[in-house]
Design an enzyme around this catalytic site. Structure first.
Site, mmCIF file in Angstrom:
data_model
loop_
_atom_site.group_PDB
_atom_site.id
_atom_site.type_symbol
_atom_site.label_atom_id
_atom_site.label_comp_id
_atom_site.label_asym_id
_atom_site.label_seq_id
_atom_site.Cartn_x
_atom_site.Cartn_y
_atom_site.Cartn_z
ATOM 1 N N ASN A 102 0.445 9.178 0.690
ATOM 2 C CA ASN A 102 1.184 8.872 1.916
ATOM 3 C C ASN A 102 2.581 8.796 1.897
ATOM 4 O O ASN A 102 3.177 8.372 0.820
ATOM 5 C CB ASN A 102 0.645 7.348 2.534
ATOM 6 C CG ASN A 102 -0.892 7.402 2.728
ATOM 7 O OD1 ASN A 102 -1.502 8.332 2.874
ATOM 8 N ND2 ASN A 102 -1.538 6.257 2.754
ATOM 9 N N ASP A 104 4.243 7.560 4.167
ATOM 10 C CA ASP A 104 4.904 6.387 5.411
ATOM 11 C C ASP A 104 5.581 5.062 4.684
ATOM 12 O O ASP A 104 6.001 4.382 5.489
ATOM 13 C CB ASP A 104 3.635 5.793 6.272
ATOM 14 C CG ASP A 104 2.561 5.458 5.253
ATOM 15 O OD1 ASP A 104 1.485 5.557 5.658
ATOM 16 O OD2 ASP A 104 2.647 4.805 4.098
ATOM 17 N N HIS A 119 3.292 12.449 -2.691
ATOM 18 C CA HIS A 119 3.746 13.340 -1.871
ATOM 19 C C HIS A 119 5.084 13.172 -1.451
ATOM 20 O O HIS A 119 5.596 13.800 -0.250
ATOM 21 C CB HIS A 119 2.764 13.634 -0.904
ATOM 22 C CG HIS A 119 1.385 14.119 -1.246
ATOM 23 N ND1 HIS A 119 0.539 14.245 -0.448
ATOM 24 C CD2 HIS A 119 1.318 14.993 -2.444
ATOM 25 C CE1 HIS A 119 -0.721 14.819 -1.079
ATOM 26 N NE2 HIS A 119 -0.107 15.004 -2.404
ATOM 27 N N CYS A 147 22.982 18.260 9.681
ATOM 28 C CA CYS A 147 24.019 17.421 8.959
ATOM 29 C C CYS A 147 25.223 17.723 9.618
ATOM 30 O O CYS A 147 25.433 18.582 10.292
ATOM 31 C CB CYS A 147 23.670 17.732 7.404
ATOM 32 S SG CYS A 147 24.981 16.882 6.390
ATOM 33 N N CYS A 149 27.831 18.773 7.962
ATOM 34 C CA CYS A 149 28.029 20.048 7.460
ATOM 35 C C CYS A 149 27.371 21.203 8.343
ATOM 36 O O CYS A 149 27.790 22.409 7.971
ATOM 37 C CB CYS A 149 27.861 19.896 6.054
ATOM 38 S SG CYS A 149 26.225 20.504 5.583
ATOM 39 N N GLY A 186 -9.356 5.481 1.617
ATOM 40 C CA GLY A 186 -9.223 6.353 2.629
ATOM 41 C C GLY A 186 -8.397 7.746 2.399
ATOM 42 O O GLY A 186 -7.210 8.055 2.771
ATOM 43 N N THR A 187 -9.012 8.486 1.563
ATOM 44 C CA THR A 187 -8.612 9.748 1.082
ATOM 45 C C THR A 187 -9.924 10.617 1.120
ATOM 46 O O THR A 187 -10.936 10.368 0.640
ATOM 47 C CB THR A 187 -7.928 10.060 -0.059
ATOM 48 O OG1 THR A 187 -7.505 11.338 -0.151
ATOM 49 C CG2 THR A 187 -8.556 9.573 -1.312
ATOM 50 N N ALA A 228 -10.548 0.172 5.495
ATOM 51 C CA ALA A 228 -9.837 -0.403 4.477
ATOM 52 C C ALA A 228 -9.425 -1.763 4.773
ATOM 53 O O ALA A 228 -9.408 -2.841 4.023
ATOM 54 C CB ALA A 228 -8.549 0.567 4.084
#
Ligand code: APR
Length: 244
Positions: A102, A104, A119, A147, A149, A186-187, A228
């Protein structure tokens, strides 16, 4: 007759050295959509376009279209009971490491200390031109956001076609090879190299416990068919009864 929860709790107390591999399902109850289950992100958007590094290099607005809102509201998303249960299990010396797919940041927000985000994370955003770092809520407006720049901004996440952070992957491989139990939470276990970790653990003698609302890893030794946010606190409660 022991319930499945009692059996799983006894195993975790006996062996400890539990390594978690979590996926989007652990954050579903925090209001974050998954990718492949019902209502998932990839039902609406083709990841080969919206989450591909190749496409990002020529048209970054595709990615920012699906991620911009989440990034702006990054601080508003909160961990749920499943994340907190893992913090408890780490504090009890039962969970040794959390390997998460995840982006998050919810495991770290919940207080887990040993976390590897294989990840990456939406927390940090970088300029591809000058490498200036922005934190998610500070990202300037604009599509795609740029950005000062003028360079394009990209979150520190792994897009399809990109290499995983090598150090994170090495840690994940080591923890998977040396754990006694891998707790899959949860995968869908379909995206490699993360999806190879449960088999890697099993080949090295670990028992696999899966918590999911539908079975995703047939080789699991134990399958808890539950959300979960309900299953993890029950496992903690059973462990506390044993350790009383
Ligand atoms: N509790 C437990 N499991 C749940 C819950 C819940 N409340 N809700 C959904 N699930 C399960 C689904 O049944 C599914 O097996 O979570 C899993 C989510 O699968 P995916 O959406 O494929 O997410 P994930 O496995 O994390 O995807 C892996 O794919 O797109 C890439 O980089 C992205 O990290 C992601 C990777």
């Amino acid at each position: 007759m022991e319930t499945l929860y009692e059996e799983v709790a006894a195993l975790m107390v006996k062996f400890k050295k539990v390594v978690v591999l979590s996926g989007a399902g652990i954050s579903a109850e925090s209001g974050i959509p998954t990718f492949r289950s019902k209502g998932g992100l990839w039902e609406k958007y083709d990841p080969a376009i919206y989450a591909s590094f190749e496409v990002f290099r020529t048209d970054p607005s595709k990615y920012w279209k699906i991620r911009g809102e989440f990034i702006k509201n990054y601080d508003k998303y909160q961990p749920n009971q499943a994340h907190s249960a893992l913090v408890d299990l780490e504090g009890m010396g039962i969970v040794r490491y959390v390997i998460t797919q995840n982006i998050d940041g919810l495991h770290k927000k919940a207080g887990s200390k040993n976390v590897v985000e294989i990840h990456g994370s939406l927390r940090e955003i970088y300029c591809l031109q000058c490498s200036k770092e922005y934190l998610a809520p500070e990202v300037p407006d604009g599509m795609p956001p740029r950005c000062n720049c003028g360079g394009v901004l990209k979150p520190n996440t792994v897009l399809f076609g990109e290499q995983l952070p090598q150090e994170a992957l090495a840690t994940a491989l080591h923890e998977s090879a040396t754990c006694k139990i891998m707790l899959l939470i949860g995968t869908s276990a379909v995206v490699y190299p993360a999806a190879a970790l449960p088999s890697h653990a099993k080949q090295n003698g670990a028992r696999i416990i899966e918590v999911n609302i539908e079975k995703a890893f047939p080789e699991a030794d134990y399958f808890i068919e539950e959300k979960a946010g309900a299953a993890l606190p029950r496992i903690v409660a059973e462990i506390k009864l044993i350790c009383k």
